[in-house]
Design a protein around this motif. Sequence first.
Motif, PDB file in Angstrom:
ATOM      1  N   PHE A 232       4.530  -8.286  -9.828  1.00  0.00           N
ATOM      2  CA  PHE A 232       3.437  -7.678  -9.070  1.00  0.00           C
ATOM      3  C   PHE A 232       3.931  -7.256  -7.684  1.00  0.00           C
ATOM      4  O   PHE A 232       3.687  -6.136  -7.232  1.00  0.00           O
ATOM      5  CB  PHE A 232       2.269  -8.654  -8.937  1.00  0.00           C
ATOM      6  CG  PHE A 232       1.074  -8.072  -8.217  1.00  0.00           C
ATOM      7  CD1 PHE A 232       0.020  -7.518  -8.938  1.00  0.00           C
ATOM      8  CD2 PHE A 232       0.997  -8.059  -6.830  1.00  0.00           C
ATOM      9  CE1 PHE A 232      -1.075  -6.976  -8.281  1.00  0.00           C
ATOM     10  CE2 PHE A 232      -0.078  -7.516  -6.169  1.00  0.00           C
ATOM     11  CZ  PHE A 232      -1.125  -6.968  -6.895  1.00  0.00           C
TER      12      PHE A 232
ATOM     13  N   LYS B 278      -4.073   0.538 -13.438  1.00  0.00           N
ATOM     14  CA  LYS B 278      -4.611  -0.652 -14.093  1.00  0.00           C
ATOM     15  C   LYS B 278      -3.908  -0.911 -15.428  1.00  0.00           C
ATOM     16  O   LYS B 278      -3.693  -2.068 -15.804  1.00  0.00           O
ATOM     17  CB  LYS B 278      -6.123  -0.520 -14.294  1.00  0.00           C
ATOM     18  CG  LYS B 278      -6.930  -0.691 -13.004  1.00  0.00           C
ATOM     19  CD  LYS B 278      -8.401  -0.958 -13.280  1.00  0.00           C
ATOM     20  CE  LYS B 278      -9.086   0.230 -13.891  1.00  0.00           C
ATOM     21  NZ  LYS B 278     -10.505  -0.044 -14.204  1.00  0.00           N
TER      22      LYS B 278
ATOM     23  N   LEU C  62      -0.785  -2.597 -14.551  1.00  0.00           N
ATOM     24  CA  LEU C  62      -1.060  -3.964 -14.124  1.00  0.00           C
ATOM     25  C   LEU C  62      -1.344  -4.865 -15.321  1.00  0.00           C
ATOM     26  O   LEU C  62      -0.968  -6.042 -15.320  1.00  0.00           O
ATOM     27  CB  LEU C  62      -2.233  -3.985 -13.144  1.00  0.00           C
ATOM     28  CG  LEU C  62      -2.679  -5.359 -12.635  1.00  0.00           C
ATOM     29  CD1 LEU C  62      -1.528  -6.087 -11.954  1.00  0.00           C
ATOM     30  CD2 LEU C  62      -3.866  -5.209 -11.678  1.00  0.00           C
TER      31      LEU C  62
END
Length: 208
Positions: free
Chosen positions: A168, A62, A65
């Motif tokens: 991504f 995370k 990300l």
Amino acid sequence: MTTTTKDLYTIMHERKSVRRYEPTFKMTQAQLEEIIKEATSAPSSSNLQPWRFLVIQDEETKKELRTIANNQEQIETSSAVIAVLGDAEMYKNVEKIYTQNVTEGHMDDTSKDLMIGNTHRLYPSLPLAVRQNIASFDAGLISMQLMLIAKEKGFDTVTMGGFDKVKFAERFELPENQFPIVLIAIGKSAAPAYGSSRLPLEDIARFI
């Protein structure tokens, strides 16, 4: 107004976009699986269900990300981030889907064969951009359904389209036929969400 309808309206109006989450609150994988499974009752073009999901719970992942998603805090503090992906080759599942329709008693073999044939004639010949648009539209349907189900179960959500979709896809090694559409942070709010106004009906609808 029936109880069911009233409950639906309540959920719709109570669901807000939450951007501050309790970082210590963790949902279980079983809870996330149940929400996604219930959401798959959403409709899709030719019932081809072009949505795919990447559920990110790992804390270090995370953090990575977050750098891809414009440093949005909720990426890191939410319990999980559900990446909604589109499959531009959704038609390749048509036999599986319509065979299951027959098995579950939703249609007969003649209808199944007709739908499979029509799908094979239409979808592969469509430009990639058109198939991606179909998948994106269907992803919107299931995303909204997912967020309402999450709210009914006591969880909060926010959708995010502001992230680097190329990075991504590279980071999570998506196959060529899949592409990211939206990220949904989910968890427990750490602060009340802001309300928001809506345009009056006369500004958005015409009746003829």
